[in-house]
Design a protein around this motif. Structure first.
Motif, short mmCIF file in Angstrom:
data_model
loop_
_atom_site.label_atom_id
_atom_site.label_comp_id
_atom_site.label_asym_id
_atom_site.label_seq_id
_atom_site.Cartn_x
_atom_site.Cartn_y
_atom_site.Cartn_z
N ALA A 119 0.82 -1.22 0.00
CA ALA A 119 0.00 0.00 0.00
C ALA A 119 0.85 1.27 0.00
O ALA A 119 0.34 2.35 -0.25
CB ALA A 119 -0.94 -0.01 1.20
N THR A 120 2.17 1.15 0.27
CA THR A 120 3.03 2.35 0.18
C THR A 120 3.22 2.78 -1.28
O THR A 120 3.60 3.92 -1.53
CB THR A 120 4.42 2.13 0.81
OG1 THR A 120 5.08 1.06 0.12
CG2 THR A 120 4.32 1.80 2.30
N TYR A 121 2.98 1.88 -2.23
CA TYR A 121 3.19 2.25 -3.65
C TYR A 121 2.00 3.00 -4.23
O TYR A 121 2.14 3.70 -5.23
CB TYR A 121 3.44 1.00 -4.50
CG TYR A 121 4.73 0.28 -4.18
CD1 TYR A 121 5.96 0.86 -4.48
CD2 TYR A 121 4.72 -0.98 -3.60
CE1 TYR A 121 7.15 0.20 -4.20
CE2 TYR A 121 5.91 -1.64 -3.31
CZ TYR A 121 7.11 -1.05 -3.60
OH TYR A 121 8.28 -1.70 -3.33
N GLY A 122 0.81 2.79 -3.68
CA GLY A 122 -0.39 3.39 -4.27
C GLY A 122 -0.74 2.74 -5.60
O GLY A 122 -0.55 1.53 -5.78
N GLN A 138 6.72 5.67 -4.47
CA GLN A 138 5.80 5.32 -3.38
C GLN A 138 4.86 6.50 -3.16
O GLN A 138 5.24 7.50 -2.55
CB GLN A 138 6.57 4.99 -2.11
CG GLN A 138 7.33 3.66 -2.20
CD GLN A 138 8.16 3.38 -0.97
OE1 GLN A 138 9.17 4.03 -0.75
NE2 GLN A 138 7.73 2.44 -0.15
N PRO A 168 1.18 6.64 -1.79
CA PRO A 168 0.02 5.90 -1.27
C PRO A 168 -1.30 6.55 -1.64
O PRO A 168 -1.38 7.78 -1.77
CB PRO A 168 0.22 5.96 0.25
CG PRO A 168 1.63 6.35 0.46
CD PRO A 168 2.06 7.13 -0.73
N GLY A 204 -1.44 3.21 3.95
CA GLY A 204 -0.18 3.16 3.21
C GLY A 204 0.71 4.34 3.54
O GLY A 204 1.93 4.21 3.66
N GLU A 205 0.10 5.50 3.70
CA GLU A 205 0.87 6.72 4.05
C GLU A 205 1.53 6.56 5.41
O GLU A 205 2.69 6.91 5.61
CB GLU A 205 -0.07 7.92 4.06
CG GLU A 205 0.62 9.27 4.13
CD GLU A 205 1.20 9.70 2.79
OE1 GLU A 205 2.43 9.77 2.68
OE2 GLU A 205 0.41 9.97 1.86
N LEU A 235 4.48 4.33 4.96
CA LEU A 235 5.56 5.00 4.23
C LEU A 235 6.31 5.96 5.16
O LEU A 235 7.54 6.03 5.14
CB LEU A 235 4.99 5.74 3.01
CG LEU A 235 6.00 6.51 2.17
CD1 LEU A 235 7.12 5.60 1.65
CD2 LEU A 235 5.30 7.20 0.99
N ARG A 238 7.89 -5.19 2.36
CA ARG A 238 6.63 -4.66 1.81
C ARG A 238 5.76 -5.84 1.35
O ARG A 238 5.97 -6.39 0.27
CB ARG A 238 6.92 -3.70 0.66
CG ARG A 238 7.72 -2.48 1.13
CD ARG A 238 8.04 -1.54 -0.02
NE ARG A 238 8.95 -0.50 0.43
CZ ARG A 238 9.88 0.08 -0.32
NH1 ARG A 238 10.00 -0.27 -1.61
NH2 ARG A 238 10.67 1.01 0.17
#
Ligand code: UFG
Length: 334
Positions: A119-122, A135, A137, A142-143, A146, A167
């Motif tokens: 979820a950090t990648y969005g 990254q 989110p 996710g944010e 990150l 991840r």
């Protein structure tokens, strides 16, 4: 020397504790039992009930234990909830990390293996997703993770605390003997919800969105078995103990399955009809998430044992059938 597992009573943390003990490590667990279950913790681990944001409590644990490294699983992790309650996520997850690193620094503990997330990648720019991809989110969960990665990066520079950020893509399954497994209240994840329908506890599955740009219009995810995931944490800890530098690794299978395909796989494994209907999209869901996970395989020598979703679902079904109500302590902490 002891491995301290924060969030060791949760779904993934409890499997990591179990694997650490199977491999002969000495383990201490910290968990506030808000979402975790005391019964999920292997009895050979020492257990401390408390919150990572409570520094007096945490300092006390670090005083009592001779800690060689930390595994940090203690976090809230429900994407839709984070959309509605972002501050809950920044407080528990992100502020929890600040508290933990302060205590680690004070006690000269210099290694942390961290539960990060896809979820950090969005919404990814390319599939499969590489560790070096942007990254950005699309949800507060996710944010929050990150931010935790970034906080660790600066703490490495300033205090020399080395980290591995793992991840995860979509984690599923249970210990194959069915003795520990996934038990969330409320349950939001696809595989356990499908199995609740299979077990007759829910009327039907709602599939969130069938108009995504994917093979059948439903979201595509990359599933990794929870015991394989736990093993990656142990490899990451050993990697840091061997003196390697901080790094981040994707953990996935590198294969994508759509929500409809997961439903079909579960029908096959359980032999049940599993009624399903289409429902509107769920806020914050990226269309497709598939990991490039060759880095973990190459650098950490990670060799996941499960390479098909039916086998993964079978382990979850085994847990579900042997624990239809989940853990016995559900009432106390739900
Ligand atoms: N889904 C349904 N119906 C349901 C539940 C889920 O259609 O009743 C769909 C979701 O919309 C999504 C897929 O099933 O398309 C998987 O959803 P999950 O809630 O099981 O998992 P997520 O992909 O949302 O999130 C999980 C973890 C996160 C992690 C993420 C990374 O919960 O912590 O994987 O891929 F960040």
């Amino acid at each position: 020397m002891t491995v301290l597992v924060l969030g060791g009573a949760g779904y993934i943390g409890s499997h990591a504790v179990d694997r650490l003990i199977e491999k002969g490590y000495d383990v201490a667990v910290v968990d506030n039992l808000i979402t975790g279950h005391r019964a999920a913790v292997n009895p050979k681990a020492r257990f401390y009930q408390g919150d990572v944001r409570d520094q007096d409590f945490l300092n006390n644990v670090f005083d009592q234990e001779d800690i060689e490294g930390v595994m940090h699983f203690a976090a809230f992790s429900i994407v839709p909830e984070s959309m509605e309650k972002p501050l809950k996520y920044f407080d528990n997850n992100t502020a929890g990390m600040v508290s933990l690193l302060e205590v680690m620094n004070k006690h000269h503990v210099k290694r942390i293996v961290f539960s990060s997330t896809a979820a950090t990648y969005g919404e990814p720019k390319q599939i499969p997703i590489k560790e070096t991809d942007p990254q950005i989110p699309t949800n507060p969960y996710g944010e929050s993770k990150l931010m935790m990665e970034k906080i660790m990066r600066w703490s490495d520079k300033a205090y020399g605390i080395k980290f591995v950020a793992l991840r995860y893509f979509n984690v599923a399954g249970a210990k194959p003997d069915g003795s520990i497994g996934e038990d969330h209240h409320p349950e939001t994840h696809l595989v356990p919800i499908i199995l609740q329908v299979a077990a007759g506890e829910r009327k039907e599955l709602s599939i969130f969105g069938d108009d995504y740009p994917t093979k059948d219009g439903t979201n595509v995810r990359d599933y990794v078995q929870v015991v394989d995931l736990a093993d990656a944490h142990i490899l990451a800890l050993e990697y840091l103990k061997a003196g390697h530098d901080s790094d981040a690794f994707n953990l996935g299978s590198s294969t994508g399955f759509s929500n409809k395909e997961m439903l079909e796989a579960a029908r096959k494994v359980t032999g049940k009809e599993i009624p399903a209907k289409m429902a509107p999209r769920r806020a914050g869901d990226p269309s497709t998430l598939i990991a490039a996970s060759d880095k973990a395989r190459k650098v950490l020598n990670w060799q996941p044992q499960y390479d098909n979703v039916e086998d993964i679902i079978r382990t979850a079904w085994n847990w579900k059938q042997s624990h239809p109500e989940g853990y016995a302590d559900r009432g106390a902490n739900a």
